[in-house]
Design a protein around this motif. Structure first.
Motif, PDB file in Angstrom:
ATOM      1  N   UNK A   1       0.836  -1.207   0.000  1.00  0.00           N
ATOM      2  CA  UNK A   1       0.000   0.000   0.000  1.00  0.00           C
ATOM      3  C   UNK A   1       0.870   1.255   0.000  1.00  0.00           C
ATOM      4  N   UNK A   2       1.988   1.193   0.705  1.00  0.00           N
ATOM      5  CA  UNK A   2       2.848   2.376   0.781  1.00  0.00           C
ATOM      6  C   UNK A   2       3.346   2.773  -0.595  1.00  0.00           C
ATOM      7  N   UNK A   3       3.618   1.774  -1.427  1.00  0.00           N
ATOM      8  CA  UNK A   3       4.147   2.088  -2.758  1.00  0.00           C
ATOM      9  C   UNK A   3       3.050   2.251  -3.806  1.00  0.00           C
ATOM     10  N   UNK A   4       1.807   2.063  -3.411  1.00  0.00           N
ATOM     11  CA  UNK A   4       0.737   2.265  -4.396  1.00  0.00           C
ATOM     12  C   UNK A   4      -0.223   3.364  -3.954  1.00  0.00           C
ATOM     13  N   UNK A   5      -1.278   2.983  -3.216  1.00  0.00           N
ATOM     14  CA  UNK A   5      -2.290   4.002  -2.922  1.00  0.00           C
ATOM     15  C   UNK A   5      -1.805   5.084  -1.969  1.00  0.00           C
ATOM     16  N   UNK A   6      -0.848   4.768  -1.113  1.00  0.00           N
ATOM     17  CA  UNK A   6      -0.392   5.786  -0.163  1.00  0.00           C
ATOM     18  C   UNK A   6       0.793   6.586  -0.700  1.00  0.00           C
ATOM     19  N   UNK A   7       1.275   6.245  -1.884  1.00  0.00           N
ATOM     20  CA  UNK A   7       2.486   6.858  -2.395  1.00  0.00           C
ATOM     21  C   UNK A   7       2.328   8.359  -2.658  1.00  0.00           C
ATOM     22  N   UNK A   8       1.188   8.754  -3.212  1.00  0.00           N
ATOM     23  CA  UNK A   8       1.076  10.130  -3.687  1.00  0.00           C
ATOM     24  C   UNK A   8       0.531  11.104  -2.648  1.00  0.00           C
ATOM     25  N   UNK A   9       0.287  10.624  -1.437  1.00  0.00           N
ATOM     26  CA  UNK A   9      -0.208  11.528  -0.398  1.00  0.00           C
ATOM     27  C   UNK A   9       0.839  12.587  -0.083  1.00  0.00           C
ATOM     28  N   UNK A  10       0.385  13.840   0.059  1.00  0.00           N
ATOM     29  CA  UNK A  10       1.342  14.895   0.407  1.00  0.00           C
ATOM     30  C   UNK A  10       1.740  14.807   1.873  1.00  0.00           C
ATOM     31  N   UNK A  11       1.024  14.004   2.643  1.00  0.00           N
ATOM     32  CA  UNK A  11       1.371  13.795   4.047  1.00  0.00           C
ATOM     33  C   UNK A  11       2.198  12.522   4.224  1.00  0.00           C
ATOM     34  N   UNK A  12       2.784  12.073   3.147  1.00  0.00           N
ATOM     35  CA  UNK A  12       3.532  10.823   3.144  1.00  0.00           C
ATOM     36  C   UNK A  12       4.467  10.699   4.345  1.00  0.00           C
ATOM     37  N   UNK A  13       5.227  11.766   4.617  1.00  0.00           N
ATOM     38  CA  UNK A  13       6.211  11.699   5.686  1.00  0.00           C
ATOM     39  C   UNK A  13       5.583  11.478   7.045  1.00  0.00           C
ATOM     40  N   UNK A  14       4.465  12.163   7.285  1.00  0.00           N
ATOM     41  CA  UNK A  14       3.852  12.071   8.598  1.00  0.00           C
ATOM     42  C   UNK A  14       3.125  10.749   8.795  1.00  0.00           C
ATOM     43  N   UNK A  15       2.591  10.190   7.705  1.00  0.00           N
ATOM     44  CA  UNK A  15       1.821   8.957   7.851  1.00  0.00           C
ATOM     45  C   UNK A  15       2.669   7.702   7.672  1.00  0.00           C
ATOM     46  N   UNK A  16       3.917   7.871   7.204  1.00  0.00           N
ATOM     47  CA  UNK A  16       4.775   6.698   7.020  1.00  0.00           C
ATOM     48  C   UNK A  16       4.939   5.901   8.324  1.00  0.00           C
ATOM     49  N   UNK A  17       5.089   6.574   9.471  1.00  0.00           N
ATOM     50  CA  UNK A  17       5.216   5.794  10.718  1.00  0.00           C
ATOM     51  C   UNK A  17       3.961   4.976  11.026  1.00  0.00           C
ATOM     52  N   UNK A  18       2.799   5.450  10.601  1.00  0.00           N
ATOM     53  CA  UNK A  18       1.575   4.673  10.843  1.00  0.00           C
ATOM     54  C   UNK A  18       1.687   3.334  10.136  1.00  0.00           C
ATOM     55  N   UNK A  19       2.068   3.362   8.862  1.00  0.00           N
ATOM     56  CA  UNK A  19       2.186   2.125   8.093  1.00  0.00           C
ATOM     57  C   UNK A  19       3.263   1.217   8.665  1.00  0.00           C
ATOM     58  N   UNK A  20       4.381   1.835   9.075  1.00  0.00           N
ATOM     59  CA  UNK A  20       5.504   1.015   9.509  1.00  0.00           C
ATOM     60  C   UNK A  20       5.329   0.493  10.934  1.00  0.00           C
ATOM     61  N   UNK A  21       4.859   1.345  11.839  1.00  0.00           N
ATOM     62  CA  UNK A  21       4.885   0.984  13.258  1.00  0.00           C
ATOM     63  C   UNK A  21       3.543   0.468  13.767  1.00  0.00           C
ATOM     64  N   UNK A  22       2.436   1.032  13.261  1.00  0.00           N
ATOM     65  CA  UNK A  22       1.137   0.602  13.776  1.00  0.00           C
ATOM     66  C   UNK A  22       0.516  -0.485  12.906  1.00  0.00           C
ATOM     67  N   UNK A  23       0.842  -0.462  11.635  1.00  0.00           N
ATOM     68  CA  UNK A  23       0.381  -1.454  10.664  1.00  0.00           C
ATOM     69  C   UNK A  23      -1.118  -1.756  10.748  1.00  0.00           C
ATOM     70  N   UNK A  24      -1.940  -0.726  10.641  1.00  0.00           N
ATOM     71  CA  UNK A  24      -3.386  -0.971  10.702  1.00  0.00           C
ATOM     72  C   UNK A  24      -3.911  -1.495   9.367  1.00  0.00           C
TER      73      UNK A  24
END
Lengths: 255, 327, 229
Positions: free
Chosen positions: A106-129
């Motif tokens: 998801x990080x490399x597809x649907x979440x890739x183009x978000x302008x908040x990428x930097x702030x939400x990257x920890x959510x994907x990596x650490x919380x993995x919802x």
């Protein structure tokens, strides 16, 4: 997660101050960040260069698109170091399963183009919802903060481009005979040029720790707010010195 | 002491300080004389409130007062260093005279290329094209060609104003950049000085060789006194910045840089004023074609003498005294 | 020493003052706003000056000069360290001893912009701001100035409107007072569960008959804010 081991001062900050704190953090781990970035990005870059010999732009598109992947080891390192866990380059790399796999698709597809990428990257990596929880979570985190987070992305993107152009200008200034600022030369650059390749990947690596750390601090500062980390730390410190024998109602009031 | 008693006792005092600090009217000097004393007292109150763990709201209030008071106290003391007039009479000459080494160095870097280039261009008339494009050279030639001068007709005043604006924008900009790029170990200043020396030298040499002397020299002599010296001064200020980084002495590099910048900026105030005067002279006096050359030469010479005298010889003892007093 | 973005100064009177430093991102954006304002002024007045022929051109050149070199200096010195762009980001320029920026320091930092701009697009300034401890660009380093956030916003006390103030029966340190106050103001909009969880941490410290720890901590916080009822 032991709050008492935090290496940052847990204050409630506004979003801009959170980004600034990210810069301070990035400075602390900058060299390790750059090395990690290059270790992951350089082989992929080389490989795509070999596969797409003719069209240079594809390599650059790949490089740009895979940025979230390259930033992951840095983010992983920061997330451990934040709680005083020492993470060298080698140690970070050996934990590759933990930073490479979570939600990477998801990080490399649907979440890739978000302008908040930097702030939400920890959510994907650490919380993995799961994906629907992800959107709820980012909505809560982004409240009040997504604006600044977007601007951080915009500014740092420009910083990266400015560094590239400035480096080029510096080359042109130092070796005027080798560089002519004409369109044909630009075309040559974008096609196949070893100097240009090396300098662009270096510039990306140099800026990446700052971007990762800013995003990470936006995320952490928002959690400090939402979860009252500052208060919890203070209360726990207070309780540490507490011996149950002492009377809870102390007579020591000065009021 | 309980917090409430403490508050009762001093609330009036705090209120007075609060009104003084929030007083936007700058003319009243009431209560200013005792302010340093009162400020120290306020600091004690804050220390007491903190050590006795009085409530956060009281500490915050006192903290804010101390912060404001601190700003007020230290702004007052730094602002009281004399006005513009005192700066022009003593401050600027003092700043120049305490930086003689940099002035000599900057003057050398400007004058040597100037003279050498002038001689070189007079000997070889092709050399000018190494500095300027051929179009610029033709433009410059026609500007000073005596046969093209419409004698007796005054240039219109609105084009004087245009040139005034241009000189301010261009010349002061050059001087400011000449200063600022000195930060890079003086290299930028050296480059700007040497380049301007070469360019002006080349123009002078070329026009002299062509024999346009009676149009060119009367034009430049007047404002040159302020303009050329000011460029050299700005270069000296830039060299001072750069030198502080190369040879910081006992201080850290950063501290040395800050100290030298504080001194160098005084030169830059003067440079700014001098270049305003130069732009005015250049636009409204030098360009006049009705004034006879004899008047321009004598006035120009007088200005040169005046500038040199003011900068380096005027009121020597009192400027030296001022130098010591402000150090 | 924990990482933070605070500049600390001890006054000659022995009082510690502090200011929160502003870094690259807000400062860049503030600069962009100022840049836009300057362009607009130059454009609008430029159009007006067009009607005045050559004299107008002269005035326009003077205007460009003023906008380029004096716009930041004048605002910083006479408007409390804030250009319009800085004001919109709630940041200001001050001397590094936390006093209002002086004329000389402001002029130095703005003249040395020339050095920060090099080689292009403020690259030296960007590098300097990212790598120095106090986020200073070259001009700030030479002038001894800092860019900091101005006074924090007044706190929003709506969260404790319906809470009864409780005089604490305990001696609280400054940090603890701040924690109680922040808890009461609920700065981060914590959920009720989370509030209870945190308040329960100090349950053993609270008076024995306290039924609801959350309410107690909030009440003390309100009292500490200066409310006596």
């Amino acid at each position: 997660m032991q709050l008492s081991k935090l290496i940052i001062e847990p204050r409630v900050r506004n979003a801009w101050a959170a980004i600034d704190l990210g810069f301070t953090l990035a400075r602390q781990f900058w060299l390790r960040g750059v090395i990690l970035y290059l270790i992951v990005a350089a082989p992929i870059f080389l490989l795509s260069r070999l596969l797409t010999d003719e069209a240079g732009w594809i390599t650059y598109l790949c490089l740009w698109w895979l940025k979230p992947l390259f930033e992951r080891p840095i983010l992983f390192l920061l997330s451990r170091e934040l709680f005083s866990e020492k993470m060298g380059v080698r140690r970070t790399l050996s934990h590759y399963k933990q930073w490479l796999l979570p939600s990477i698709f998801s990080v490399l597809t649907i979440r890739r183009l978000s302008t908040n990428r930097g702030m939400y990257a920890p959510v994907s990596l650490l919380e993995q919802p799961r994906s629907n929880e992800y959107y709820k979570r980012t909505k809560v985190l982004g409240y009040k903060f997504s604006n600044a987070s977007t601007w951080a992305t915009v500014v740092l993107y420009h910083v990266e481009s400015f560094l590239a152009i400035a480096l080029l200008a510096l080359f042109a200034f130092l070796f005027p005979d080798h560089v002519d600022m004409t369109l044909s030369w630009w075309a040559e650059v974008s096609d196949n040029n070893l100097y240009w390749d090396i300098s662009s990947i270096l510039i990306m690596a140099v800026v990446a720790p700052f971007y990762c750390a800013s995003g990470f601090m936006l995320y952490i500062c928002r959690r400090i707010e939402l979860e009252g980390w500052d208060i919890e730390i203070c209360f726990r410190d207070w309780m540490r010195n507490y011996t149950p024998s002492a009377e809870p109602v102390s007579g020591g009031s000065n009021v | 002491m309980k917090q409430l008693e403490f508050e009762d006792l001093y609330s009036e005092f705090w209120f007075d300080i609060e009104t003084l600090l929030n007083n936007k009217n700058k003319d009243t000097h009431e209560g200013l004389a005792e302010f340093p004393q009162n400020f120290r007292r306020l600091c004690q109150h804050l220390a007491i409130a903190k050590s006795r763990r009085y409530s956060a709201s009281l500490v915050t209030r006192l903290n804010r007062l101390v912060q404001q008071g601190y700003e007020k106290l230290y702004t007052e003391s730094s602002r009281h260093k004399g006005g513009i007039l005192e700066f022009i009479i003593y401050g600027f000459p003092a700043a120049l005279r305490s930086n003689k080494g940099f002035l000599w160095a900057a003057a050398a870097v400007f004058v040597l290329p100037f003279v050498l280039m002038m001689i070189a261009v007079m000997l070889n008339d092709q050399l000018i094209y190494s500095i300027m494009g051929s179009g610029d050279v033709r433009n410059m030639e026609s500007m000073y060609d005596p046969s093209l001068r419409k004698l007796g007709r005054e240039r219109q005043s609105d084009s004087d104003i245009m040139m005034f604006g241009f000189y301010i924008y261009n010349n002061i900009g050059i001087a400011f950049k000449c200063f600022a790029t000195g930060l890079f170990a003086g290299v930028g200043s050296l480059f700007v000085l040497a380049f301007n020396g070469l360019a002006i030298g080349a123009v002078s040499g070329h026009l002299t060789a062509l024999g346009f002397t009676e149009t060119f020299y009367p034009f430049v002599i007047g404002h040159g006194s302020f303009e050329l010296t000011a460029i050299v001064f700005s270069g000296a200020a830039g060299l001072k910045l750069g030198f502080s980084l190369l040879a910081p002495g006992e201080n850290t590099r950063l501290k040395a840089l800050q100290l030298s910048a504080k001194d160098a900026v005084k030169i830059m105030y003067g440079v700014f004023i001098m270049l305003l005067i130069a732009a005015f002279i250049e636009a409204f006096w030098s360009s006049s074609s009705t004034l006879p050359n004899a008047v321009k030469y004598s006035a120009g010479t007088a200005l040169w003498v005046l500038v040199i005298y003011y900068c380096f010889f005027f009121a020597r003892q009192r400027v030296t005294a001022y130098q010591h007093a402000t150090q | 020493m924990k990482l933070d973005t605070i500049a600390l100064v001890e006054t000659p009177e022995g009082i510690d003052l502090q200011a929160e430093l502003a870094g690259l991102v807000p400062r860049t954006l503030a600069y962009c706003i100022d840049f836009f304002i300057r362009m607009m002024i130059m454009m609008v007045l430029g159009i007006i000056f067009m009607f005045f022929g050559k004299a107008g051109t002269g005035l326009w050149l003077i205007l460009i000069f003023v906008m380029e070199w004096w716009y930041p200096v004048l605002f910083e010195v006479f408007k409390g360290g804030q250009t319009p762009g800085k004001k919109s980001f709630n940041i200001k320029v001050i001397n590094d001893d936390l006093t209002p920026v002086s004329f000389g320091a402001s002029l130095i930092r703005n003249l040395l912009r020339t050095a920060d701009v090099l080689p292009l697009f403020y690259v030296f300034g960007i590098i300097s701001m990212s790598s120095t401890k106090h986020f200073q660009r070259l001009g700030d380093l030479a002038a001894g100035t800092l860019v900091v956030y101005s006074e924090p916003e007044q706190h929003d006390s709506s969260a404790i409107k319906n809470v009864a103030a409780i005089a604490p029966q305990l001696a609280l340190s400054e940090d603890q007072q701040v924690a109680f106050v922040n808890f009461a103001l609920n700065k981060g909009r914590m959920s009720a569960d989370r509030q209870a969880e945190i308040a329960e941490i100090i349950r053993p410290r609270l008076p024995l008959n306290t039924s609801n720890a959350t309410d107690y901590v909030r009440g003390v916080g309100k009292w500490l804010l200066g409310s006596k009822h």
